[in-house]
Every structure is written in structure tokens, then in C-alpha cells.
Design a protein around this motif. Sequence first.
Motif, PDB file in Angstrom:
ATOM      1  N   LEU A 184       0.819  -1.123   0.387  1.00 40.99           N
ATOM      2  CA  LEU A 184      -0.108   0.316  -0.431  1.00 40.99           C
ATOM      3  C   LEU A 184       1.007   1.409  -0.089  1.00 40.99           C
ATOM      4  CD1 LEU A 184      -3.283  -1.176   2.273  1.00 40.99           C
ATOM      5  CD2 LEU A 184      -2.335  -0.915   0.534  1.00 40.99           C
ATOM      6  N   VAL A 185       2.162   1.014   0.991  1.00 42.29           N
ATOM      7  CA  VAL A 185       2.810   2.406   0.806  1.00 42.29           C
ATOM      8  C   VAL A 185       3.654   2.385  -0.400  1.00 42.29           C
ATOM      9  CG1 VAL A 185       4.780   3.589   1.351  1.00 42.29           C
ATOM     10  CG2 VAL A 185       3.324   1.917   3.445  1.00 42.29           C
ATOM     11  N   VAL A 186       4.041   1.289  -1.114  1.00 44.07           N
ATOM     12  CA  VAL A 186       4.543   1.997  -2.618  1.00 44.07           C
ATOM     13  C   VAL A 186       3.584   2.267  -3.395  1.00 44.07           C
ATOM     14  CG1 VAL A 186       5.543  -0.125  -4.548  1.00 44.07           C
ATOM     15  CG2 VAL A 186       6.262  -0.310  -2.011  1.00 44.07           C
ATOM     16  N   THR A 187       1.894   1.855  -3.508  1.00 43.44           N
ATOM     17  CA  THR A 187       1.287   2.395  -5.072  1.00 43.44           C
ATOM     18  C   THR A 187       1.110   3.618  -4.068  1.00 43.44           C
ATOM     19  OG1 THR A 187      -0.330   0.836  -3.434  1.00 43.44           O
ATOM     20  CG2 THR A 187       0.901   0.032  -5.448  1.00 43.44           C
ATOM     21  N   GLY A 188       0.843   4.408  -3.638  1.00 46.43           N
ATOM     22  CA  GLY A 188       0.076   5.216  -2.880  1.00 46.43           C
ATOM     23  C   GLY A 188       0.700   7.074  -2.355  1.00 46.43           C
ATOM     24  N   TRP A 189       1.886   6.535  -2.457  1.00 45.92           N
ATOM     25  CA  TRP A 189       2.727   7.670  -2.015  1.00 45.92           C
ATOM     26  C   TRP A 189       2.728   8.694  -3.339  1.00 45.92           C
ATOM     27  CZ3 TRP A 189       6.532   9.249  -5.421  1.00 45.92           C
ATOM     28  CH2 TRP A 189       7.568   8.314  -5.682  1.00 45.92           C
ATOM     29  N   ALA A 190       3.088   8.204  -4.691  1.00 47.17           N
ATOM     30  CA  ALA A 190       3.173   9.634  -5.460  1.00 47.17           C
ATOM     31  C   ALA A 190       1.946  10.640  -5.615  1.00 47.17           C
ATOM     32  CB  ALA A 190       2.314   8.149  -6.673  1.00 47.17           C
TER      33      ALA A 190
END
Length: 341
Positions: A184-190
Motif C-alpha cells: 500500500l505504501v509503494v502504490t500510495g505515495w505518488a
Amino acid sequence: MTTSIANTASSLPGETLADPVTGKTPDGGTGLPPAVSVRQSNRSLLHGLLTNKKAMTGAAILVVFIALALLAPVLYPDNPSKITGMASQEPDAEYWLGTTAKGQDVLALTIHGSRSSLFVGLTVGFASTFIGILVGLASAYFGKFIDEALSLTTNVFLLLPGLPLLVILAAFLPPGLGTVILVLVVTGWAGSARVLRSQALSIRSKDFVAAAVVTGERPLRIMFGEILPNMASIVMGTLLACIIYGIGAQAGLEFLGLGDVSTVSWGNNLYWAGNEGALLTGSWWVFVPSGVCIALVAFSLALINYAVDEVTNPRLRKIRKPKSDRPKPTQPVPTGKRVAA
């Protein structure tokens, strides 16, 4: 002449004199140093949230769920997955939310599930916002090659489809709570990085940032001491949105069976309710509580997020006239009857 001399004597070095009538400086400011104006704006933001009904309602709902999550081992010290009653028992005085098809207490599963869901949501929200702050500030402050490289990386993550990427990463990585948080962090920071970069770019061009650069301040001191405090409202809004994303995305992944099904969470409660045919058998009490909890937590965070926008955005702020300025309703003058002499 006397007024101008008094204003000159009372001004501090480096300040711009404000007009005695309007209170504004020639550049439209207040005449206060940047640090003072930032502290005052942050105090006004906090005061506005404490007096906002939406923020207080959302905070009250969120505090209730956090208290239940912390007190879950005290309320139900046994294993929440333990079989304690008959299968598919309707809500009654003994089991307030009924039992599952296996005979598990739905209330215990719901309360213990809040621990995992809130932990993942808060962790994903803070981690995604922190990465977004680092990327956004570095991209806006340094510019040139660093800005182009970070913007390219951010755009790549924004263009990738979110749900398929979540499914692929969660399917190939070993199941577990850490895997869900990492995915979730990899896909949600952008998204947060893009929003914070645009805000930091507008602050980067201010005079006080240029003055800090001229005086030889370090880049980290300028980014986190001068630019970041002026982004308090947008950072708070981004954090709340990331927490909502973390809770909802975790529930979606676990509902698809891509999480650790042995843990107790709201998403796994929905997963087991679907596998056990709760919807087909009409056992609404098995899946409704977890869904309502997810909706209430997201609703509370959305209320706080909207309250932040309402306090910081003058267009959303309701301007009420004092009672003395409101027009008083006119009352009809009573007419008396004429008496014949």
C-alpha cells in the motif's frame, strides 16, 4: 509626522511597516516576520478545528474506534476466532451481533479487527505522507535534474493502474501484515508527492525563502524549517486522505483473499463472510458490522478533512453577521376597535 516617527521607532529590524488603518504592508502582508505569521496561522488552524462542528464530530467517532481498538484485549481477552456458540445465531442478549457460520462471536471479531485495520491505515497514511513530503520538497527546492528525475518517477507510479499493481504485488509477496503495508505504501505515495510538490513550488518563490538562501541556511533547514511549516493544512489533508486509502485498500485486498486470512481484521471478516455464504443465507449480521465500521472511520476522517478545507479556505468559510447587525423582524401594529360614543 508624529505617527510616522512612532511607527519607525517601534518597528523591529527587518520588518516592513504596516499601514496604521488597514494593518497591511505595501506587499499585502501583515508586517510580521515569517516565523511569527506561520505560528499565528497554525494557531488559527488549530483553533478553527476545535470550534468546527464537523471536525469535532469526526474526531469523536475516530476516538471511539481507537479506544475500542486499544481496549480490545480487555473487553475480549480470549481468542476472537474461538468458537463460542451455535452456528449462524441471530443477534440476542448473549451475542449482541450474533455468530458466524462457524459459531464465532461477531462482536469480538469486529472489535479485534479494528486493531489491525486502524494500525495498517495509520501506518500507511504516515509513511505515504512522509515519502510524499520528502519527494515533494526535494523536487520543488532543488529543481533542474533532481526535479525532472523525481517527477518522472512520480508520474510512472501515477500512470500505473492501482488495483492490478496491488493484486500482483500482494500475490507474489509472502502474505502478512508487513506485506500489505509495503504494497500500500509503494502504490500510495505518488499522489501525495504530486500535491505537496505543487504547494512547495509556490512557497519556494517567496521572499523569505530567498532570504534564507542568501543568508547561507542549509537546504534541509530551509525545506523543513521554512517551507514545510507553511504547508500545515495541505499536509494534514494529504495525511487524512492517505489513511482513508490505507484502510479501504487493505479491506479490498483482504476481501479478495490476498492478505493473511489467519489474522483478524475488517477485511478478513468480510472475506470469511463471503466464503461462508452469509449473503446467500441472509446472515446480514456477519458482514454488516465490519462494513459499517470501515464506512464510519472513513466518514470521520472525511469530516476532519473537509473541516480543514473549511477553516483554511475563505470561500468555504461561512460568514455570519452578529446579532446586532441582523435586521429585526417588523411586528404589526395592533389596531384598536373604535367605541361608539
